[in-house]
Design a protein around this motif. Structure first.
Motif, short mmCIF file in Angstrom:
data_model
loop_
_atom_site.label_atom_id
_atom_site.label_comp_id
_atom_site.label_asym_id
_atom_site.label_seq_id
_atom_site.Cartn_x
_atom_site.Cartn_y
_atom_site.Cartn_z
N MET A 377 0.80 -1.23 0.00
CA MET A 377 0.00 0.00 0.00
C MET A 377 0.83 1.28 0.00
N PHE A 378 2.04 1.25 0.56
CA PHE A 378 2.85 2.47 0.61
C PHE A 378 4.05 2.42 -0.34
N ASN A 379 4.09 1.40 -1.21
CA ASN A 379 5.21 1.28 -2.15
C ASN A 379 4.78 1.13 -3.60
N TYR A 380 3.52 0.77 -3.82
CA TYR A 380 3.04 0.64 -5.20
C TYR A 380 2.89 2.03 -5.80
N MET A 381 3.73 2.32 -6.80
CA MET A 381 3.78 3.63 -7.45
C MET A 381 4.12 4.73 -6.45
N GLN A 382 4.83 4.36 -5.36
CA GLN A 382 5.26 5.31 -4.36
C GLN A 382 6.68 4.96 -3.92
N LYS A 383 7.32 5.88 -3.23
CA LYS A 383 8.70 5.68 -2.82
C LYS A 383 8.82 4.93 -1.51
N GLY A 384 7.74 4.93 -0.71
CA GLY A 384 7.77 4.18 0.54
C GLY A 384 8.39 4.97 1.68
N PHE A 385 9.01 4.26 2.62
CA PHE A 385 9.55 4.87 3.83
C PHE A 385 11.08 4.93 3.76
N LYS A 386 11.63 6.03 4.24
CA LYS A 386 13.08 6.17 4.34
C LYS A 386 13.61 5.37 5.52
#
Length: 586
Positions: A377-386
């Motif tokens: 949910m936070f990485n599909y077409m997104q950069k995610g968490f540092k």
């Protein structure tokens, strides 16, 4: 249902046979024409005067206007000649391949056999992925409400209506590799050899482990190999173990762990009580309440027998996972100005006000796990968490599995598509990792987290995606495991000071069931069940009464977020109804 499955199987096989025949005809055609392209050049023409006036024609063909074609002095052309546009094509010489020694020929043959299966599987995967993607595209509808001023009535729908049951069938049991695990991690976080299994194999084993370290949200690094014989504590949440017998690799696996020592060294975790309750959330992607009634009967019956709440009016606010989970975890609308301004594709999402940050500040240990990293949910077409967003973050475990076993990971989705069509292409199910079902491994990690921190404040969100996201009927494989997990929490006293939430983000989006009226409704009405501790029911009876009253009312992920806020703030007292405008979201 069997006839429908056979029909789909014939259709898929027909497409595959047609594709193969077309490829063979194409290859045969190109083999026939595989010649020097210069041999196909043909130029046709006849001599003529460039102009009717003889004087002009003579002037055009004078030596000053002519030029040799391709350097041939005996073949002169003028600037109007079509041959001036033809490229010069030198003759090619066929060079014989170098002669190989016997050793080089043997190495080439060995390399061919080594990579042949991988190449064939990858090739087959590309073909089947094309078919799969064309088959599971979401059905899209546009609905217009005829009267927006009419009263909203919750539909009373039979989960087993005949219009949807034509799409419901029972998949065959999951069959995994029969060999038992040679190593395991016990409840104290120690890596051990399975002595009984090793003794059965009558081999001398040398086992090594490598700690896995998160390197951003999409990569991991591995430490140097360490040999072990006796139990050893693993100071990491993930570890790769390899075992050799007579210098031959026999076992290679990635294991998850709950490294509680490292967490306790870095933060103080407080005890839970009847005021500071733990929050345990178990999410199921693409699961509606009606789908849960059909595919998770044991789990739903256990919740009902405990007099807990199943919300019939819980409604999603968007068609995909991310906006619904953002509303639950932040209380904000995704892609809006309510959240910190950033570009999720280029910037990390660490700035977002996730509710687990607030729980962590109040002495809670936090956990977030999701089993399908490709569309997380936070990485599909997104950069995610540092940085790791919680104390125990399971994404690196799945990234490590894909990195260390790439061929299996890439082909599993193709074989899952075929399993859904009852087409068996390999001996063991693609729903397995080694000797266990994937969903069972994921649930085990959740159980280990909860039992490891028994008596401590904890906020744990576990999200199960792969088994139900694209193939609704596979969900029933998880029924026994989810029911046993909840029963385990009851039996071990882990629900004493804990709110447990079982919920979904939306209903099925890619199955044919959406072609029915009921399917279109349940796509927007996900599962939501809440289990309240008995002592909370007795101490604050109005909480259970209010939940029962809201069971048949329209609710949303924003209401779920407000529930988290009340638990965080220990707000369990009876409050007056809010009647001012604008009304709050939850």
């Amino acid at each position: 249902m069997w006839q429908e499955a056979r029909k789909q199987e014939k259709k898929i096989r027909g497409l595959m046979v047609d594709y193969k025949k077309r490829a063979e005809r194409r290859r045969e055609f190109y083999e026939k024409i595989k010649l020097d392209p210069a041999q196909f050049v043909r130029a046709y023409g006849r001599p003529c005067k460039i102009n009717l006036d003889p004087a002009v024609a003579y002037a055009a063909e004078s030596p000053q206007s002519m030029m040799p074609w391709q350097g041939q002095e005996d073949n002169m052309i003028d600037r109007f000649d079509v041959r001036a546009h033809l490229d010069y094509m030198p003759q090619t010489k066929i060079v014989a391949p170098p002669t190989l020694s016997k050793r080089e020929e043997e190495e080439r043959s060995i390399n061919y056999e080594r990579y042949r299966i991988i190449v064939e599987n990858e090739c087959a995967g590309l073909i089947l992925l094309i078919l799969m993607n064309s088959y599971i595209q979401p059905v899209r509808f546009i609905f217009v409400h005829q009267s927006i001023n009419s009263t909203c009535l919750l539909p009373d729908i039979d989960p087993f209506d005949k219009s949807v049951m034509q799409y419901i069938w029972h998949p065959k049991p999951i069959v995994c590799e029969p060999s038992a695990s040679i190593v395991y991690i016990d409840k104290m976080g120690k890596l051990q050899l399975n002595r009984s299994e090793i003794s059965n194999k009558n081999n001398h084993f040398d086992c090594f482990y490598r700690l896995i370290k998160r390197s951003g949200d999409n990569d991991v690094t591995l430490s140097q190999e360490v040999k072990f014989l006796r139990p050893v504590y693993i100071p990491s949440d993930y570890v790769n173990v390899k075992c050799f017998a007579d210098q031959r690799l026999l076992y290679d696996i990635v294991l998850h762990n709950v490294d509680f020592k490292t967490v306790q060294e870095n933060k103080e975790i407080l005890n839970e009580n009847d005021k500071c309750l733990s929050v345990l959330i178990f999410g199921l992607d693409s699961v509606s309440r009606l789908a849960a009634e059909r595919k998770l009967p044991k789990t739903m019956n256990l919740i009902k027998s405990s007099m807990d709440i199943n919300f019939k009016g819980y409604t999603s606010i968007a068609a995909i996972t991310y906006p619904n989970l953002m509303a639950s975890l932040t209380g904000k609308t995704a892609y809006s100005n309510e959240l910190p301004k950033l570009n999720p594709r280029k910037e990390f999402t660490d700035k977002y006000p996730f509710i687990w940050k607030n729980f962590s500040q109040k002495g809670y240990v936090t956990m977030f796990s999701e089993d399908f990293p490709e569309i997380s949910m936070f990485n599909y077409m997104q950069k995610g968490f540092k940085d790791s967003p919680v104390d125990h973050y399971l994404r690196p475990y799945y990234i490590a599995r894909e990195k260390l076993h790439p061929v299996q990971s890439n082909l599993d989705q193709v074989f899952m598509f075929l399993e859904d069509k009852d087409i068996k292409m390999k001996k063991y199910s693609s729903l397995c990792y080694k000797s266990r079902p994937k969903h069972a491994i994921h649930i085990d990690h959740y159980k280990n987290f909860v039992s490891t921190y028994k008596g401590y404040r904890k906020f744990g969100l576990s999200w199960l995606t792969e088994i139900g996201h694209d193939y609704m009927n596979f969900l029933e494989h998880a029924d026994d495991d989810i029911e046993q997990m909840i029963q385990y929490f009851y039996n071990e006293g882990l629900f004493k000071n804990t709110i447990f939430i079982l919920f979904g983000d939306h209903g099925p989006r890619t199955d044919e069931i959406r072609n029915t009226a009921i399917g279109r409704i349940e796509e927007r009405m996900p599962l939501l069940s809440i289990i309240i501790p008995e002592q909370i029911k007795n101490k604050y009876p109005h909480i259970h009464t209010n939940l029962q009253d809201n069971e048949n009312k329209l609710t949303s992920p924003f209401d779920l977020h407000e529930t988290f806020v009340d638990i965080l703030n220990e707000n369990f007292t009876l409050s007056e109804k809010v009647m001012t405008r604008p009304y709050p979201r939850g």
